[in-house]
Design a protein around this motif. Structure first.
Motif, mmCIF file in Angstrom:
data_model
loop_
_atom_site.group_PDB
_atom_site.id
_atom_site.type_symbol
_atom_site.label_atom_id
_atom_site.label_comp_id
_atom_site.label_asym_id
_atom_site.label_seq_id
_atom_site.Cartn_x
_atom_site.Cartn_y
_atom_site.Cartn_z
ATOM 1 N N MET A 151 34.936 80.037 31.757
ATOM 2 C CA MET A 151 35.612 79.187 32.734
ATOM 3 C C MET A 151 34.646 78.160 33.309
ATOM 4 O O MET A 151 34.997 76.996 33.495
ATOM 5 N N ALA A 152 33.432 78.608 33.581
ATOM 6 C CA ALA A 152 32.415 77.701 34.111
ATOM 7 C C ALA A 152 32.106 76.598 33.111
ATOM 8 O O ALA A 152 31.990 75.416 33.481
ATOM 9 N N GLU A 153 31.979 76.944 31.847
ATOM 10 C CA GLU A 153 31.673 75.948 30.818
ATOM 11 C C GLU A 153 32.767 74.886 30.729
ATOM 12 O O GLU A 153 32.472 73.693 30.601
ATOM 13 N N ARG A 154 34.032 75.320 30.813
ATOM 14 C CA ARG A 154 35.135 74.362 30.741
ATOM 15 C C ARG A 154 35.154 73.440 31.962
ATOM 16 O O ARG A 154 35.371 72.223 31.829
ATOM 17 N N ASN A 155 34.918 73.998 33.139
ATOM 18 C CA ASN A 155 34.903 73.158 34.335
ATOM 19 C C ASN A 155 33.724 72.189 34.332
ATOM 20 O O ASN A 155 33.867 71.029 34.729
ATOM 21 N N ILE A 156 32.572 72.649 33.892
ATOM 22 C CA ILE A 156 31.396 71.764 33.834
ATOM 23 C C ILE A 156 31.667 70.597 32.888
ATOM 24 O O ILE A 156 31.294 69.451 33.171
ATOM 25 N N GLU A 157 32.341 70.867 31.767
ATOM 26 C CA GLU A 157 32.683 69.790 30.823
ATOM 27 C C GLU A 157 33.593 68.764 31.502
ATOM 28 O O GLU A 157 33.417 67.549 31.317
#
Length: 329
Positions: A151-157
């Motif tokens: 989830m963090a990776e998607r939001n950071i993107e």
């Protein structure tokens, strides 16, 4: 081991034990690491957490609400308040609304008041709209590190695509997660700032000038994720003191010694009776000040304390900090 697991999940991870620890142990990551260990050994999270976990995985929010309705709250904004789509039109400030303010009809005013205050100050801001995802705090606090990482990776993107100067949150839990947990996953393109810090700066620079009197005596509840976890104590109090007519009083337990609202760390989901008892004690703390208004700056604290105010027949008026400020602009 099952009893150990149950006891480990009874902790709200409020950080009070760290504040009073004579050995100066950093107990917050200790509790969180214990839960990660329990999950990795099949002993966590609690069965009561499974519905929230599935909701976050399937709907990208803990409330089992459709992704397509995440930005629906903005329809209730006044016509003169403009919120950009930060993925289509660049904005200096990216307002990360958070799941609770976006979906809970009792908390939605927090997002509306925040957006209105930003607009009144002439701030160039936008949101990710329906593309915003859950920050993952609920999963992290219950030990589900790997699920939260995705989830963090998607939001950071999405943050990188929006390329703001500031990522702004009005949820204390989102603030802790984005500021302290996301850098372990990837580099954020902007500074993460909580609304209390940001608005305190707007007031001190003269971009916001409260003029309308708000009569009453108010006491502020320090959210654990804002206070003991991030040491933001004076900013919300300066905001309150800037509002004409308000008298600010303190609960006996305030700042680093503040009592938790009881909702943190997944406790409200797995142990609702325990959470309710803690929340009721906090409402009692507020009542003893003689205040008629109890305010905070966290949707979970607001949700928990409001329930106790109503259940106990308290005469306190429960508000969000931005609600009080907006009513004075």
């Amino acid at each position: 081991l099952r009893e150990l697991s149950r006891r480990a999940y009874e902790c709200t991870i409020c950080g009070q034990c760290r504040a009073v620890c004579p050995a100066h142990l950093d107990t917050i990551p200790m509790w969180e690491n214990m839960r990660e260990f329990l999950v990795s050994n099949g002993l966590g999270p609690m069965p009561e957490h499974q519905q929230i976990v599935k909701s976050v995985e399937n709907y990208d929010n803990p409330w089992m609400q459709p992704r397509a309705q995440r930005s629906r709250w903005a329809r209730r904004l006044d016509k003169d308040v403009t919120v950009k789509d930060a993925l289509k039109e660049h904005s200096d400030v990216l307002y990360f609304v958070g799941c609770t303010a976006a979906y809970d009809p009792n908390i939605r005013a927090m997002a509306l008041d925040t957006a209105t205050v930003l607009s009144r100050a002439g701030v160039d801001f936008g949101t990710l709209g329906n593309d915003e995802g859950c920050c993952g705090s609920t999963l992290l606090r219950t030990g589900l590190l790997e699920q939260a990482r995705g989830m963090a990776e998607r939001n950071i993107e999405r943050f990188e695509r929006a390329a703001p100067s500031v990522i702004l949150t009005s949820c204390a839990g989102c603030y802790k997660t984005l500021r302290q947990d996301y850098p372990k996953v990837g580099k954020l393109p902007a500074e993460v700032v909580h609304i209390t810090t940001f608005v305190d700066g707007l007031l001190r620079s003269g971009r916001l000038v409260p003029t309308k009197r708000v009569e009453g005596t108010v006491t502020f509840h320090d959210p654990c994720h804002l206070g003991r976890h991030n040491l933001l104590y004076e900013e919300p109090r300066r905001i309150l003191r800037s509002i004409p007519g308000l008298k600010v009083v303190e609960m006996e337990r305030n700042r680093e010694d503040a009592r938790c609202c009881g909702a943190g760390g997944g406790v409200k989901t797995a142990f609702p009776d325990l959470a309710a008892k803690i929340s009721a004690m906090r409402v009692g703390d507020a009542e003893r000040t003689g205040a008629d208004i109890l305010t905070t700056s966290c949707p979970f604290c607001y949700q928990s304390l409001r329930s106790s105010v109503e259940a106990g027949g308290s005469k306190l008026r429960m508000t969000d900090l931005m609600e009080l400020l907006r009513s004075s602009l």
